[in-house]
Design an enzyme around this catalytic site. Structure first.
Site, PDB file in Angstrom:
ATOM      1  N   HIS A 103       0.837  -1.198   0.000  1.00  0.00           N
ATOM      2  CA  HIS A 103       0.000   0.000   0.000  1.00  0.00           C
ATOM      3  C   HIS A 103       0.868   1.242   0.000  1.00  0.00           C
ATOM      4  O   HIS A 103       1.948   1.269   0.577  1.00  0.00           O
ATOM      5  CB  HIS A 103      -0.959   0.022   1.202  1.00  0.00           C
ATOM      6  CG  HIS A 103      -0.297  -0.172   2.532  1.00  0.00           C
ATOM      7  ND1 HIS A 103       0.084  -1.420   2.985  1.00  0.00           N
ATOM      8  CD2 HIS A 103       0.056   0.702   3.499  1.00  0.00           C
ATOM      9  CE1 HIS A 103       0.637  -1.296   4.174  1.00  0.00           C
ATOM     10  NE2 HIS A 103       0.642  -0.016   4.508  1.00  0.00           N
ATOM     11  N   HIS A 105       0.674   5.187   1.181  1.00  0.00           N
ATOM     12  CA  HIS A 105      -0.042   6.170   1.999  1.00  0.00           C
ATOM     13  C   HIS A 105      -0.019   7.503   1.263  1.00  0.00           C
ATOM     14  O   HIS A 105       1.058   7.963   0.848  1.00  0.00           O
ATOM     15  CB  HIS A 105       0.669   6.409   3.332  1.00  0.00           C
ATOM     16  CG  HIS A 105       0.719   5.227   4.250  1.00  0.00           C
ATOM     17  ND1 HIS A 105      -0.126   5.077   5.312  1.00  0.00           N
ATOM     18  CD2 HIS A 105       1.535   4.148   4.269  1.00  0.00           C
ATOM     19  CE1 HIS A 105       0.171   3.964   5.961  1.00  0.00           C
ATOM     20  NE2 HIS A 105       1.184   3.372   5.346  1.00  0.00           N
TER      21      HIS A 105
END
Ligand code: 5GP
Length: 142
Positions: A103, A105
């Site tokens: 992922h 951010h």
């Protein structure tokens, strides 16, 4: 590096087993609000492909993902009326990673305002929902 574990929390979000405040979805990517935001509008962009982090993600999946990271960053910056964006990606525990599905951010930043320390408190659900809505609206036409 350990193998991908499909019981991680983001894999559960991808399968719809856990809810999220969704911002964007296409064939390869999902973006949603971080539940413990370290800045207003903190959101996450993940591939649908199984990748533990940056280090094992197939380059084609990574290429597709980063284009959407840019798109969501632009929308989040506009929606939050931010002055800039901090982009973070942590790989492996030693790198600060806690959820082992790749992922990025996206942290909208305002001049002179710091980030919340980690771990940040759980965000207010109605605020997260409203921010997701604003970012979705900003994405329209992008
Ligand atoms: P990491 O340190 O692995 O890069 O960060 C994981 C992020 O996932 C943290 O910012 C944390 O707040 C977020 N997070 C953890 N659990 C959940 C969850 O159940 N839902 C959402 N939306 N975010 C989560």
């Amino acid at each position: 590096m350990p193998p991908y574990d499909n019981q991680n929390i983001f894999a559960k979000i991808l399968r719809g087993e856990i809810p999220c405040f969704k911002i964007f979805e296409d064939e390869h990517t999902l973006a949603f609000m971080d539940i413990m935001p370290r800045s207003p509008g903190h959101c996450l962009v993940i591939p649908k492909a199984e990748a533990r982090n940056l280090l094992d993600c197939p380059p084609e999946a990574l290429s597709r993902l980063i284009v959407n990271v840019q798109k969501i960053a632009l929308a989040a910056k506009a929606a939050l009326e931010a002055d800039g964006i901090t982009l973070q990606q942590f790989s492996e525990s030693a790198g600060g990673q806690e959820v082992f599905h790749l992922h990025f951010h996206i942290l909208p930043r305002h001049e002179g305002e710091g980030l919340q320390r980690h771990p940040a408190p759980r965000g207010d659900m109605s605020v997260l929902a409203a921010q997701a809505e604003k970012i979705r609206a900003a994405l329209v036409g992008m």
